[in-house]
Design a protein around this motif. Structure first.
Motif, short mmCIF file in Angstrom:
data_model
loop_
_atom_site.label_atom_id
_atom_site.label_comp_id
_atom_site.label_asym_id
_atom_site.label_seq_id
_atom_site.Cartn_x
_atom_site.Cartn_y
_atom_site.Cartn_z
N TYR A 152 0.79 -1.23 0.00
CA TYR A 152 0.00 0.00 0.00
C TYR A 152 0.82 1.28 0.00
O TYR A 152 0.33 2.32 -0.45
CB TYR A 152 -1.03 -0.04 1.13
CG TYR A 152 -2.13 -1.04 0.82
CD1 TYR A 152 -3.23 -0.66 0.05
CD2 TYR A 152 -2.05 -2.35 1.25
CE1 TYR A 152 -4.22 -1.57 -0.26
CE2 TYR A 152 -3.05 -3.27 0.94
CZ TYR A 152 -4.13 -2.87 0.18
OH TYR A 152 -5.12 -3.77 -0.14
N GLU A 184 -2.87 3.11 6.31
CA GLU A 184 -4.27 2.87 6.61
C GLU A 184 -5.06 2.38 5.39
O GLU A 184 -6.23 2.02 5.51
CB GLU A 184 -4.92 4.14 7.16
CG GLU A 184 -4.35 4.55 8.51
CD GLU A 184 -5.00 5.82 9.04
OE1 GLU A 184 -6.07 6.21 8.54
OE2 GLU A 184 -4.43 6.42 9.96
N PRO A 213 -5.05 -0.45 3.66
CA PRO A 213 -5.70 -1.77 3.72
C PRO A 213 -7.07 -1.70 4.39
O PRO A 213 -8.02 -2.35 3.94
CB PRO A 213 -4.72 -2.62 4.54
CG PRO A 213 -3.40 -1.98 4.31
CD PRO A 213 -3.70 -0.49 4.21
N ARG A 214 -7.20 -0.90 5.42
CA ARG A 214 -8.49 -0.76 6.12
C ARG A 214 -9.44 0.13 5.32
O ARG A 214 -10.61 -0.19 5.13
CB ARG A 214 -8.27 -0.18 7.51
CG ARG A 214 -9.57 0.03 8.29
CD ARG A 214 -9.31 0.69 9.64
NE ARG A 214 -8.67 1.99 9.55
CZ ARG A 214 -9.30 3.14 9.28
NH1 ARG A 214 -10.60 3.13 9.05
NH2 ARG A 214 -8.64 4.28 9.23
N GLU A 224 -10.79 -1.64 2.16
CA GLU A 224 -11.33 -2.99 2.34
C GLU A 224 -12.68 -3.13 1.63
O GLU A 224 -13.52 -2.24 1.69
CB GLU A 224 -11.50 -3.28 3.83
CG GLU A 224 -11.93 -4.69 4.12
CD GLU A 224 -11.99 -4.98 5.61
OE1 GLU A 224 -12.18 -6.15 5.94
OE2 GLU A 224 -11.86 -4.05 6.42
N VAL A 225 -12.83 -4.24 0.92
CA VAL A 225 -14.09 -4.51 0.24
C VAL A 225 -14.74 -5.75 0.86
O VAL A 225 -14.09 -6.76 1.07
CB VAL A 225 -13.90 -4.73 -1.29
CG1 VAL A 225 -13.60 -3.44 -1.98
CG2 VAL A 225 -12.86 -5.76 -1.59
N GLU A 226 -16.01 -5.61 1.18
CA GLU A 226 -16.75 -6.76 1.69
C GLU A 226 -17.12 -7.65 0.51
O GLU A 226 -17.42 -7.17 -0.57
CB GLU A 226 -18.02 -6.30 2.40
CG GLU A 226 -17.75 -5.63 3.73
CD GLU A 226 -19.04 -5.33 4.47
OE1 GLU A 226 -20.00 -6.13 4.37
OE2 GLU A 226 -19.07 -4.30 5.16
N ALA A 239 -12.18 -8.84 -3.05
CA ALA A 239 -10.75 -9.03 -2.83
C ALA A 239 -9.96 -7.91 -3.51
O ALA A 239 -10.42 -7.29 -4.46
CB ALA A 239 -10.31 -10.38 -3.39
N SER A 240 -8.76 -7.69 -2.98
CA SER A 240 -7.81 -6.71 -3.52
C SER A 240 -6.61 -7.46 -4.07
O SER A 240 -6.07 -8.34 -3.39
CB SER A 240 -7.35 -5.76 -2.42
OG SER A 240 -8.45 -5.09 -1.84
N GLN A 282 -9.53 -4.18 -7.53
CA GLN A 282 -10.40 -4.90 -6.60
C GLN A 282 -11.65 -5.38 -7.33
O GLN A 282 -12.02 -4.85 -8.38
CB GLN A 282 -10.84 -3.97 -5.46
CG GLN A 282 -9.71 -3.46 -4.62
CD GLN A 282 -10.20 -2.49 -3.57
OE1 GLN A 282 -10.85 -1.50 -3.87
NE2 GLN A 282 -9.86 -2.77 -2.32
N ARG A 325 -15.75 -6.80 -6.04
CA ARG A 325 -16.66 -7.08 -4.93
C ARG A 325 -17.96 -7.63 -5.51
O ARG A 325 -18.32 -7.33 -6.65
CB ARG A 325 -16.93 -5.83 -4.11
CG ARG A 325 -17.63 -4.73 -4.86
CD ARG A 325 -17.99 -3.54 -3.97
NE ARG A 325 -18.47 -2.43 -4.76
CZ ARG A 325 -19.72 -2.31 -5.23
NH1 ARG A 325 -20.61 -3.26 -5.03
NH2 ARG A 325 -20.07 -1.26 -5.94
#
Length: 158
Positions: free
Chosen positions: A14, A43, A45-46, A49-51, A54-55, A70, A72
């Motif tokens: 990142y 920060e 990665p947080r 973030e995808v619910e 994936a990244s 990414q 989703r």
């Protein structure tokens, strides 16, 4: 011939990815309104973030970082590609198309999706050309004056 591959993004990626974003305008176009610029790369990665997604990092055989993207799950049967970016020093080499093709394959395999969507700014003809060449078609029902929704139907063996 260099083999390109996707690997899951890890925390160490990142800092490099963050350095590819030069200003607030580029940040908004890449990550959307939820990521404020400037940001702390540690920060990301947080923050990114995808619910149900994936990244991934595009690289040569596990070396270097050439791109990031990414996906989703948007709804059952449909995945959405997002936050697609190629490293500035690697642009103009066809890597955007490779990144997207690999993300489409990964997302389709991981989710058994029948369709893939993405958004592209109407004033970005290079990205539009990449997505069109991969088979994406405009979907004006979910578009606006600034951003075009595009959709690709995946072919699954019978």
């Amino acid at each position: 011939m260099t083999v390109l591959m996707l690997r899951p993004a890890v925390a160490a990626d990142y800092d490099a990815i963050g350095s590819w974003i030069p200003d607030a305008s580029a940040c908004a176009r890449w990550a959307g309104p939820k990521l404020a610029y400037p940001f702390n790369a540690s920060e990301l990665p947080r923050l990114l973030e995808v619910e149900q997604g994936a990244s991934h990092v595009l690289c040569h055989a596990n070396a270097g970082r050439l791109g990031f993207g990414q996906y989703r799950l948007r709804q059952p049967g449909t995945v959405h590609l997002c936050r697609i970016i190629v490293a500035p020093e690697a642009r103009g080499q066809g890597l955007g198309k490779s990144l997207c093709r690999l993300l489409i394959d990964e997302a389709g395999d991981a989710t058994a999706a029948e369709a893939v969507t993405l958004r592209v700014y109407r004033d970005n003809p290079a990205a539009y050309a990449i997505y069109s060449s991969l088979g994406f078609v405009p979907d004006e029902t979910e578009s606006n004056a600034e951003v075009l929704m595009m959709k690709l139907m995946l072919k699954h063996p019978v």
